[in-house]
Design a protein around this motif. Structure first.
Motif, PDB file in Angstrom:
ATOM      1  N   SER A 153      -3.011  -9.266  10.365  1.00 41.41           N
ATOM      2  CA  SER A 153      -2.909  -8.127   9.441  1.00 41.41           C
ATOM      3  C   SER A 153      -3.959  -7.080   9.758  1.00 41.41           C
ATOM      4  CB  SER A 153      -3.121  -8.595   7.992  1.00 41.41           C
ATOM      5  OG  SER A 153      -2.144  -9.510   7.648  1.00 41.41           O
ATOM      6  N   ALA A 154      -5.159  -7.560  10.063  1.00 42.49           N
ATOM      7  CA  ALA A 154      -6.235  -6.615  10.395  1.00 42.49           C
ATOM      8  C   ALA A 154      -5.871  -5.845  11.654  1.00 42.49           C
ATOM      9  CB  ALA A 154      -7.537  -7.376  10.602  1.00 42.49           C
ATOM     10  N   LEU A 155      -5.311  -6.562  12.653  1.00 43.25           N
ATOM     11  CA  LEU A 155      -4.909  -5.894  13.895  1.00 43.25           C
ATOM     12  C   LEU A 155      -3.835  -4.860  13.606  1.00 43.25           C
ATOM     13  CD1 LEU A 155      -4.877  -5.674  16.998  1.00 43.25           C
ATOM     14  CD2 LEU A 155      -3.154  -7.481  17.023  1.00 43.25           C
ATOM     15  N   LEU A 156      -2.862  -5.237  12.799  1.00 49.81           N
ATOM     16  CA  LEU A 156      -1.777  -4.313  12.452  1.00 49.81           C
ATOM     17  C   LEU A 156      -2.320  -3.087  11.742  1.00 49.81           C
ATOM     18  CD1 LEU A 156       1.272  -3.743  12.288  1.00 49.81           C
ATOM     19  CD2 LEU A 156       1.247  -4.836  10.054  1.00 49.81           C
ATOM     20  N   ALA A 157      -3.266  -3.323  10.838  1.00 46.43           N
ATOM     21  CA  ALA A 157      -3.840  -2.192  10.089  1.00 46.43           C
ATOM     22  C   ALA A 157      -4.525  -1.227  11.040  1.00 46.43           C
ATOM     23  CB  ALA A 157      -4.824  -2.718   9.049  1.00 46.43           C
ATOM     24  N   VAL A 158      -5.237  -1.772  12.025  1.00 44.91           N
ATOM     25  CA  VAL A 158      -5.919  -0.911  12.994  1.00 44.91           C
ATOM     26  C   VAL A 158      -4.894  -0.118  13.801  1.00 44.91           C
ATOM     27  CG1 VAL A 158      -7.326  -0.910  15.078  1.00 44.91           C
ATOM     28  CG2 VAL A 158      -7.984  -2.334  13.145  1.00 44.91           C
ATOM     29  N   ILE A 159      -3.830  -0.814  14.239  1.00 42.36           N
ATOM     30  CA  ILE A 159      -2.795  -0.134  15.035  1.00 42.36           C
ATOM     31  C   ILE A 159      -2.138   0.974  14.226  1.00 42.36           C
ATOM     32  CG2 ILE A 159      -0.520  -0.464  16.102  1.00 42.36           C
ATOM     33  CD1 ILE A 159      -1.476  -3.295  16.891  1.00 42.36           C
ATOM     34  N   VAL A 160      -1.768   0.659  12.980  1.00 35.03           N
ATOM     35  CA  VAL A 160      -1.125   1.665  12.121  1.00 35.03           C
ATOM     36  C   VAL A 160      -2.066   2.839  11.893  1.00 35.03           C
ATOM     37  CG1 VAL A 160      -0.310   2.099   9.774  1.00 35.03           C
ATOM     38  CG2 VAL A 160       0.427   0.043  10.974  1.00 35.03           C
ATOM     39  N   ALA A 161      -3.344   2.526  11.650  1.00 34.06           N
ATOM     40  CA  ALA A 161      -4.317   3.588  11.388  1.00 34.06           C
ATOM     41  C   ALA A 161      -4.469   4.476  12.609  1.00 34.06           C
ATOM     42  CB  ALA A 161      -5.663   2.963  11.010  1.00 34.06           C
ATOM     43  N   PHE A 162      -4.538   3.870  13.788  1.00 32.69           N
ATOM     44  CA  PHE A 162      -4.720   4.656  15.012  1.00 32.69           C
ATOM     45  C   PHE A 162      -3.495   5.534  15.264  1.00 32.69           C
ATOM     46  CE2 PHE A 162      -4.388   5.160  19.662  1.00 32.69           C
ATOM     47  CZ  PHE A 162      -5.577   5.847  19.862  1.00 32.69           C
ATOM     48  N   VAL A 206      -3.258   2.199   5.335  1.00 28.41           N
ATOM     49  CA  VAL A 206      -3.793   0.838   5.457  1.00 28.41           C
ATOM     50  C   VAL A 206      -3.694   0.120   4.118  1.00 28.41           C
ATOM     51  CG1 VAL A 206      -5.870  -0.518   5.903  1.00 28.41           C
ATOM     52  CG2 VAL A 206      -5.324   1.430   7.377  1.00 28.41           C
ATOM     53  N   ASN A 207      -4.049   0.818   3.034  1.00 25.54           N
ATOM     54  CA  ASN A 207      -3.966   0.205   1.711  1.00 25.54           C
ATOM     55  C   ASN A 207      -2.538  -0.190   1.379  1.00 25.54           C
ATOM     56  OD1 ASN A 207      -6.646   0.331   1.150  1.00 25.54           O
ATOM     57  ND2 ASN A 207      -6.547   2.314   0.135  1.00 25.54           N
ATOM     58  N   SER A 208      -1.614   0.747   1.677  1.00 27.46           N
ATOM     59  CA  SER A 208      -0.218   0.492   1.376  1.00 27.46           C
ATOM     60  C   SER A 208       0.308  -0.690   2.198  1.00 27.46           C
ATOM     61  CB  SER A 208       0.565   1.767   1.681  1.00 27.46           C
ATOM     62  OG  SER A 208       1.913   1.496   1.734  1.00 27.46           O
ATOM     63  N   GLU A 266      -1.309  -3.977   0.776  1.00 24.85           N
ATOM     64  CA  GLU A 266      -1.409  -4.172  -0.670  1.00 24.85           C
ATOM     65  C   GLU A 266      -0.807  -5.499  -1.140  1.00 24.85           C
ATOM     66  OE1 GLU A 266       0.470  -1.116  -2.873  1.00 24.85           O
ATOM     67  OE2 GLU A 266      -0.425  -1.731  -4.765  1.00 24.85           O
ATOM     68  N   LYS A 267       0.450  -5.766  -0.703  1.00 31.42           N
ATOM     69  CA  LYS A 267       1.143  -6.970  -1.164  1.00 31.42           C
ATOM     70  C   LYS A 267       0.396  -8.218  -0.679  1.00 31.42           C
ATOM     71  CE  LYS A 267       4.885  -8.817  -3.073  1.00 31.42           C
ATOM     72  NZ  LYS A 267       4.461 -10.185  -3.111  1.00 31.42           N
ATOM     73  N   ILE A 268      -0.045  -8.185   0.542  1.00 26.96           N
ATOM     74  CA  ILE A 268      -0.748  -9.346   1.090  1.00 26.96           C
ATOM     75  C   ILE A 268      -2.025  -9.601   0.298  1.00 26.96           C
ATOM     76  CG2 ILE A 268      -1.990 -10.191   3.119  1.00 26.96           C
ATOM     77  CD1 ILE A 268       0.014  -8.619   4.825  1.00 26.96           C
ATOM     78  N   ARG A 269      -2.740  -8.505   0.005  1.00 27.85           N
ATOM     79  CA  ARG A 269      -3.998  -8.666  -0.734  1.00 27.85           C
ATOM     80  C   ARG A 269      -3.746  -9.232  -2.127  1.00 27.85           C
ATOM     81  NH1 ARG A 269      -5.960  -3.879  -1.678  1.00 27.85           N
ATOM     82  NH2 ARG A 269      -4.562  -2.630  -0.427  1.00 27.85           N
ATOM     83  N   GLU A 270      -2.673  -8.747  -2.754  1.00 29.34           N
ATOM     84  CA  GLU A 270      -2.324  -9.256  -4.095  1.00 29.34           C
ATOM     85  C   GLU A 270      -2.023 -10.753  -4.037  1.00 29.34           C
ATOM     86  OE1 GLU A 270      -0.210  -5.250  -5.849  1.00 29.34           O
ATOM     87  OE2 GLU A 270       0.982  -7.071  -5.589  1.00 29.34           O
ATOM     88  N   ASP A 271      -1.210 -11.146  -3.053  1.00 26.21           N
ATOM     89  CA  ASP A 271      -0.820 -12.556  -2.953  1.00 26.21           C
ATOM     90  C   ASP A 271      -2.010 -13.447  -2.621  1.00 26.21           C
ATOM     91  OD1 ASP A 271       1.693 -11.858  -3.601  1.00 26.21           O
ATOM     92  OD2 ASP A 271       2.542 -12.058  -1.595  1.00 26.21           O
ATOM     93  N   PHE A 272      -2.887 -12.917  -1.791  1.00 28.30           N
ATOM     94  CA  PHE A 272      -4.099 -13.691  -1.487  1.00 28.30           C
ATOM     95  C   PHE A 272      -4.908 -13.919  -2.767  1.00 28.30           C
ATOM     96  CE2 PHE A 272      -4.285 -12.558   3.233  1.00 28.30           C
ATOM     97  CZ  PHE A 272      -3.899 -13.841   3.595  1.00 28.30           C
TER      98      PHE A 272
END
Lengths: 173, 71
Positions: A11-20, A43-45, A48-54
């Motif tokens: 997820s962190a990798l994906l967030a970085v890719i999306v952000a870039f 990145v928040n969007s 978001e769901k993953i963070r909620e479920d965690f």
């Protein structure tokens, strides 16, 4: 737990890719402040769901598998686009270096050695030893200890040096 | 020279403010190309040409018209 760790990392990798990707595509029209907000929003969007479920501790291994598959599909689409962007940025800097070399070139007897090296650079014919000599000569222009170079010469030399150093660092990595 | 300093300044202002239209970008690219090839003995000439070259490359990058000049 191992699945959760993998999911977190991916997820962190994906967030970085999306952000870039967001940054590269939105840079043209937006201010840097807008970009920062937009990237934060994406990145928040995306997470978001993953963070909620965690936080609620309600992820099952089927959820994890499903999300990993989804992340893999998204990554498969995104990575080639990043390769294209990387190639374009690479061409941009190579062309800037080519321009700087052409502008710095000055058919003057005092600068014959530098001109020869610049010509070889523009024709992509410099071996490692020639590249080292070019860098040494460009440093001389940048330092301008004898005061014979103009500010324009120094500016072109600095741009060229920065691009060469950048590509040498990339090649070394 | 096919442009006035006033025209160039206006086009650069629009570019900096990110309000350029497509035709303004094309015109700016044309002028910058001219600036880059205008080699004079003036002390500031090379600095201006380097700056023009970088701006032109940025325009090419943003409009998807950047190609490797060495090919």
């Amino acid at each position: 737990m191992e699945w959760l760790q993998i999911l977190t990392s991916v997820s962190a990798l994906l967030a970085v890719i999306v952000a870039f990707a967001a940054f590269m595509y939105s840079r043209r029209r937006d201010t840097s402040l807008d970009n920062e907000k937009r990237i934060q929003g994406m990145v928040n969007s995306a997470t978001e769901k993953i963070r909620e479920d965690f936080s609620a501790d309600k992820l099952t291994s089927a959820d994890v598998r499903s999300r990993l598959d989804r992340i893999e599909r998204i990554t498969e689409k995104t990575v080639p686009r990043l390769d294209v962007l990387e190639a374009k940025i690479d061409v941009f800097w190579r062309n800037v270096a080519y321009d700087a070399a052409r502008i710095l070139h000055s058919p003057h007897p005092d600068r014959a050695e530098l001109d020869t090296l610049l010509e070889a650079f523009q024709e992509n014919k410099l071996d490692p030893s020639g590249m080292k000599n070019l860098i040494r000569k460009l440093e001389e222009v940048k330092q301008n200890r004898n005061g014979k170079f103009t500010n324009g010469d120094r500016m072109a030399a600095i741009v060229l040096l920065n691009v060469i150093n950048q590509f040498e660092a990339t090649d070394a990595a | 020279m096919t442009y006035s300093q006033e025209e160039l300044d206006q086009l650069l202002d629009n570019f900096r403010n990110e309000t350029s239209t497509a035709s303004q970008l094309i015109r700016l690219a044309q002028i910058l190309s001219e600036v880059i090839t205008n080699n004079t003995e003036d002390d500031d000439n090379k600095a201006i040409r380097v700056a023009a070259a970088i701006i032109l490359r940025v325009i090419q990058l943003e409009t998807g018209t950047i190609y490797n000049d060495r090919n």
